[in-house]
Design an enzyme around this catalytic site. Structure first.
Site, PDB file in Angstrom:
ATOM      1  N   PRO B  10       4.011 -13.337 -15.684  1.00  0.00           N
ATOM      2  CA  PRO B  10       3.492 -14.115 -16.418  1.00  0.00           C
ATOM      3  C   PRO B  10       2.717 -13.651 -17.750  1.00  0.00           C
ATOM      4  CG  PRO B  10       2.018 -14.023 -14.530  1.00  0.00           C
ATOM      5  CD  PRO B  10       3.314 -13.040 -14.518  1.00  0.00           C
ATOM      6  N   ASN B  11       2.977 -14.415 -18.803  1.00  0.00           N
ATOM      7  CA  ASN B  11       2.453 -14.123 -19.971  1.00  0.00           C
ATOM      8  C   ASN B  11       3.264 -13.116 -20.752  1.00  0.00           C
ATOM      9  OD1 ASN B  11       0.125 -16.046 -20.439  1.00  0.00           O
ATOM     10  ND2 ASN B  11      -0.878 -14.953 -18.598  1.00  0.00           N
ATOM     11  N   ARG B  18       0.781 -12.332 -28.799  1.00  0.00           N
ATOM     12  CA  ARG B  18      -0.800 -12.286 -28.332  1.00  0.00           C
ATOM     13  C   ARG B  18      -1.483 -10.766 -28.466  1.00  0.00           C
ATOM     14  NH1 ARG B  18      -1.798 -12.133 -21.712  1.00  0.00           N
ATOM     15  NH2 ARG B  18      -0.828 -10.250 -21.458  1.00  0.00           N
ATOM     16  N   TYR B  23      -1.161  -4.878 -27.389  1.00  0.00           N
ATOM     17  CA  TYR B  23       0.090  -4.838 -26.748  1.00  0.00           C
ATOM     18  C   TYR B  23       1.057  -4.376 -27.724  1.00  0.00           C
ATOM     19  CZ  TYR B  23      -2.139  -7.246 -22.955  1.00  0.00           C
ATOM     20  OH  TYR B  23      -2.823  -7.251 -21.646  1.00  0.00           O
ATOM     21  N   ASN B  74       6.784  -5.350 -14.017  1.00  0.00           N
ATOM     22  CA  ASN B  74       5.650  -5.478 -14.463  1.00  0.00           C
ATOM     23  C   ASN B  74       5.169  -6.792 -14.038  1.00  0.00           C
ATOM     24  OD1 ASN B  74       3.237  -6.041 -16.266  1.00  0.00           O
ATOM     25  ND2 ASN B  74       4.384  -5.295 -17.901  1.00  0.00           N
ATOM     26  N   ALA B  77      -0.213 -10.547 -14.378  1.00  0.00           N
ATOM     27  CA  ALA B  77      -1.270 -11.010 -13.674  1.00  0.00           C
ATOM     28  C   ALA B  77      -1.168 -11.156 -12.038  1.00  0.00           C
ATOM     29  CB  ALA B  77      -2.126 -12.236 -14.061  1.00  0.00           C
ATOM     30  N   GLU B  98       6.317   0.579 -10.644  1.00  0.00           N
ATOM     31  CA  GLU B  98       5.497  -0.391 -11.241  1.00  0.00           C
ATOM     32  C   GLU B  98       5.288   0.002 -12.526  1.00  0.00           C
ATOM     33  OE1 GLU B  98       1.925  -0.591  -8.985  1.00  0.00           O
ATOM     34  OE2 GLU B  98       0.816  -2.081 -10.099  1.00  0.00           O
ATOM     35  N   HIS B 100       2.958  -0.862 -16.317  1.00  0.00           N
ATOM     36  CA  HIS B 100       2.007  -1.735 -16.995  1.00  0.00           C
ATOM     37  C   HIS B 100       2.009  -1.052 -18.610  1.00  0.00           C
ATOM     38  CE1 HIS B 100       0.620  -3.986 -13.618  1.00  0.00           C
ATOM     39  NE2 HIS B 100       0.600  -2.693 -13.000  1.00  0.00           N
ATOM     40  N   ARG B 107      -9.527  -1.461 -17.991  1.00  0.00           N
ATOM     41  CA  ARG B 107      -9.836  -2.785 -18.023  1.00  0.00           C
ATOM     42  C   ARG B 107     -10.818  -3.343 -16.975  1.00  0.00           C
ATOM     43  NH1 ARG B 107      -4.421  -5.608 -19.502  1.00  0.00           N
ATOM     44  NH2 ARG B 107      -6.091  -7.338 -20.225  1.00  0.00           N
TER      45      ARG B 107
END
Lengths: 149, 149, 149, 149, 149, 149, 149, 149, 149, 149, 149, 149
Positions: B10-11, B18, B23, B74, B77, B98, B100, B107
């Site tokens: 998501p996102n 954004r 990013y 990835n 969330a 995995e 990111h 974070r």
């Protein structure tokens, strides 16, 4: 030609000797050779060290500021306990990459927290010795970007 | 030519739009192009997808068993909340990496736990879009090793 | 003839395919057949569904109020994370029975808490697909009792 | 004809007397009769007991290894505190089914953890005395399967 | 005329049907009408939606950036579990107001934490459907202030 | 004649000097003499060392694999903090016995957890310097059994 | 000739019968014989008992004050739950040694806390039945020292 | 003449013998005499008992329903661990007063929680044996009030 | 004309003086004026007070029962620590609305728990001084509804 | 003339070089000079040292007993992790003052706990290098008082 | 004639007015009268006060040292939050008895911890206003014993 | 001549009276005299106050902004509980120094957390009344530095 300092923490001198089913048959010497070859191919000079002493690792990280352009760190067990290494990394003002041979998130809960991660640029774990090569490639890209940018 | 399925949660469709200071300016389309190029250079076919739906990601992971030789994920969330993705990965019997974009360990605390890490071969985070390329290189090495071994 | 809605959550479509040593060789189709046979023997009509989507399961539970007299739910991984399913069950005003193929209390700690249990009439777990039949038998007894009472 | 030992823990001798709105009007004697009838129909012999003593329950579980083929246990309050019963069950090498009259997950938080669940084959709760019959049916199926397998 | 997007999460389609003693007899349709009337009186256009799907809500929040000037969100049960909605809100760069019909701090502990609150401008809860009108009034004031400031 | 390595951690060089009411009047030299005498009586050679340095202890444990047949370890304060010693012990493939002069479970809570216990064969604590002799006796028995077995 | 009371808690009557790969083939009878022989060699009389009843163990500890000079206790599962045994030990004013056959710190987390340790002189675990002999030797030394001192 | 059952838990048979500086020199017999005298003065019959067995205490509480009008309970160590006594008290439908000789809130943390308090009418602690007399006086007042009311 | 008591807790007398970037330039006097104007428009009389004293706030809440029809409370720092205010609110039997100038859920964790929320009708936070006006509007609606109902 | 030992832990050798906005521009040499001047003015001799090694600091603390009359310790990162330094301080029988340049209670949570504080006479933090001078003044007062008293 | 100071904390001035089903119909005045009568019968003078202010209660406790021989305290909500009252009690060197009208252990979890209990001689709760009389009787006995002893 | 406000919290008016072995024989008056003398020597005016009231301390801190140049605060027990004092300090924009007579980190765990430390410049504790003088010296240095800088 930029220098990359690759530091290895406690028990990594036993590589290839202890628990080969987990860590593989490669020794620390083999790993050093592999890293130097890859570094050279990427136009980097590689300074590869190991210590069982927390304070000695702290000292090497402090010196890196003058003698190196990037740092790759596999702090072994000190990953999970050393605030001193955390502080030294925070002050060293170099790009730092954390590497682990095994996937620490698959292991005992006390290995899931790292004092290194919060002060590293990025983390690579679970790819055995190949992870060091990936870290070198990532570092080369960062150094290139910084040179340009 | 082996197929690698690259899944984005998501996102990630908002990439480049954004919070570009975090990013980067690259969009998801750019990232896909970059991945396909690198995959091709490594002798891999790349199938690149994104979804905001947890259930759709679960479905794609299930199908990967038949249509792919490796998986790069990835999960955005859902990394931190999805037991369903965890279960699907456990059953898919492929090497999983995995990825990111940011270093999640720098974070908020609720991003420090990942349901993916415990069922992945390895983890790469904090290198922006370059992390996907490192994952492809790592996956190529694993597939080569498996072919030989 | 009363209708029983049997809902299955994420990854249960992989039944018989994934981890057969844990879940057995029966597929979801086989399970459906077995349930329908047993339901018929008990004088019940069986409506059997599966979804990987949390929202879709929520929707089906909402509709059950009008189209069914009882609900058997194996919410899979959503058992442990879905407040939305919890809310839907609370509002549906039907007898609900929670089923799991495996004994979730023998597995990872994050599977020990269920958002379903607190809003179900009863719980049956650890008996493989036979647990669905036990749930049908329990539901038949409850519906009979309610009819009389 | 296989024997099933059905053990009931502290305060279950008060069944039908205490809090009938929760536990129903059936006494322990009634429950025993109902269990024996169902057991017989399933081709099983039923040995039904109750004790308020943790140590006596431990002893019966120990003896079950020689005198029974299966065990159904409603450990009452000891469910939540007895490591001794947990150990005895682990050593008894019989199929064990945990039963509770009420749905313990709907009650006080200190009843949500069971020392029995982790060493039982399966769990059935929330169906009143009918739960014992479901347990007998489940046990019969397991014993049949074992005989064949 | 600025557009306000009003999003409603899972189970809110059951409004007026489920638990009317808690949520009142008004349906979602009634609520929409009430909101549109109040919005119009405040010089705002109102776009009112509901979904049971976490991913669909994420998508709508993403699109709000282009199609709306403010966002009012009652995320229902996803309030307490969705990091994905949290991330989408953080990226949407609109004033966001969190609304709940009931006072969530009077309910079960698992409803006391909200992933929405930390990324909302303000929170209004416990006033039933009137809370949506208060949110519209608050939003109108914010949009006016922003226009001036 | 098998060699037993007896390692003592930080502050044990102060034995007999600090807090004699707790640790007794014996010095580390006295303790060494006592251990060597008992070892000899049991047919063992005893190599007795002390260090305040975590890394030096790690090094000695690593070397034990080649130079010793058994290990007795009183890690002092590092017992409670050193993952590095834990890792070294795990790799050394010798029988390891953990010893403490005082009963650590009677002292401050931060002394109740030991990183050594989980990788030791057994634990002996609370018997003062006599505990070292018991450990030697236990080790002799283990080495005898292994020789036979 | 001083008497040593050796108490064994729940399930130890199953020794040699249950899980022999963990606990060995020796029965409780064998263990008793071994203890009595060693005790005699050390000039001690040995009174060896076992009970599954928490209350009976409490009673024996109470009586020890008059009938014994020392106490060796393997409280089995009650080690981790019994405040009653803890209280009785605190009042008995004898030297107490805690023994466990296995190394409890290598087992499940709920076995890592002992209510006995805080009121014992010392702890010995992980040496199988030999641990009882070590405890007898330690106790003999303590009784000798007390006699002199 | 109403009967008050006064129950004493594990280790209270040691009263006057163990730790007299804390608990005083009075024995359980003395305490019983003191209670009976005071009860008589208040027009109550006193039935005074002690047991080390959790199950026996449970049984007595169960029987109290028929044979007594009020209950005074000093459950000793079971205060802090016994869910079984908690359940029995909940079912006994008599006024219950919890008594402790010492002030348990001044002692170890694991004595600060009581399973009895939540099902007792009131609590009295820290007044030594006089606390039993206060409890009798309180109970007399409650029984008088109930008779009138 | 109903009276609304508006109470402000510690440090709110510093409004407009302290941290204006967070709390705005309005002083407590300005806020009072704004509230009175809005109250009047809604047909309400407004009694507006501030105190730094926990006990004085408790007293005012107690008196509200006789002198007011509704209560708006911004308890400032006492929101997070005062059980006394919690108790006073519970007893005052008026509709209570909790207001905060800032969104407390965006601030330090110790501000996320409120002893007021659980005894308030509703909560409004994050809208600066406008939040007081929204609270007045909400209160007017509640008083109207109560008058009718 | 009494000697004060001033010990500095890991990374303090980087003073003036790392993060000067936090720690100031003074180097460790400057700090030493400042301390010696102040010590002399107070009639004290100053022995000033730094080490990155935990074990070396432990050794210096042990030797202080013979060679110094007071100890000022800034243990840097070891403040938060070293049980070994804690033990050494407990045994050294000198007045100890803990100093930190920054206010550690304003920093990350893992710096809020100090193993030094519980064994120090007093703590001074947050005054930069001036804090060392305050510690010297405090120590002079203590030594004077002890001489008199 | 000794003086007993009886102090009552916040909201107790509302006694008889608020929640009479819980606290009874007696007012604080009635309670004072009842206490004075009982005190007189026991040969004690009673000084009875109430305050909503934490600091005022602290002041009264400080003065008690000179003006009273015993203290009975119902600190109301401050029981659970006031370290200041805890400190004042510790310094007052009088026998202190903690009283509560209701059984606080039956109420919300945040009322289960008391800062008063650890510095009181004893605790009495759950007997309504009669508890104050029991406290007076207990205090009389303590004062008598002290006079004799 | 700059003014320093020195504030003392609850129970400090008892200084010299309560527990003199811990706090010394000096009274608050003595302490005030000592502070004023030292302040004068440093060219500072000293305004010295004490209160048992949380709200009064909050008020004094608010007024300090206009009437003082620095603040020394020993908040006593409110150190550990007062969010209101924390807020007032944050808003007062003066250099603040936290002082404690005793070393709070050597005392009960609930005294280890301070709401003052996070908003103070520095902390001094454990030096008795001399700590106030050290705080004055530190404050003088800060005011000098600010004047220059």
């Amino acid at each position: 030609m930029p220098t990359v300092l690759i530091l290895n923490g406690p028990n990594l001198n036993m590589l290839g000797l202890r628990e080969p089913t987990i860590y593989g048959a490669e020794t620390l010497k083999d790993l050093e050779a592999r890293c130097c070859a890859r570094a050279e191919a990427l136009g980097l000079h590689c300074d590869f060290r190991q210590s069982n002493m927390e304070g000695e690792l702290v000292g090497w990280i402090q010196q890196a500021r003058d003698g190196a352009q990037g740092l790759i760190l596999n702090a072994g067990a000190y990953t999970h306990t050393s605030v001193a290494i955390h502080d030294a990394l925070r002050a060293c003002e170099l790009p730092v990459i954390e590497v682990h041979l095994s996937n620490i998130y698959k292991r005992e809960p006390f290995r899931h927290h790292s004092y290194v991660s919060a002060v590293a640029q990025g983390v690579i774990c679970g790819f055995g010795s190949h992870g060091y090569e990936l870290a070198l490639e990532a570092l080369a890209a960062i150094l290139n970007r910084n040179k340009k940018g």
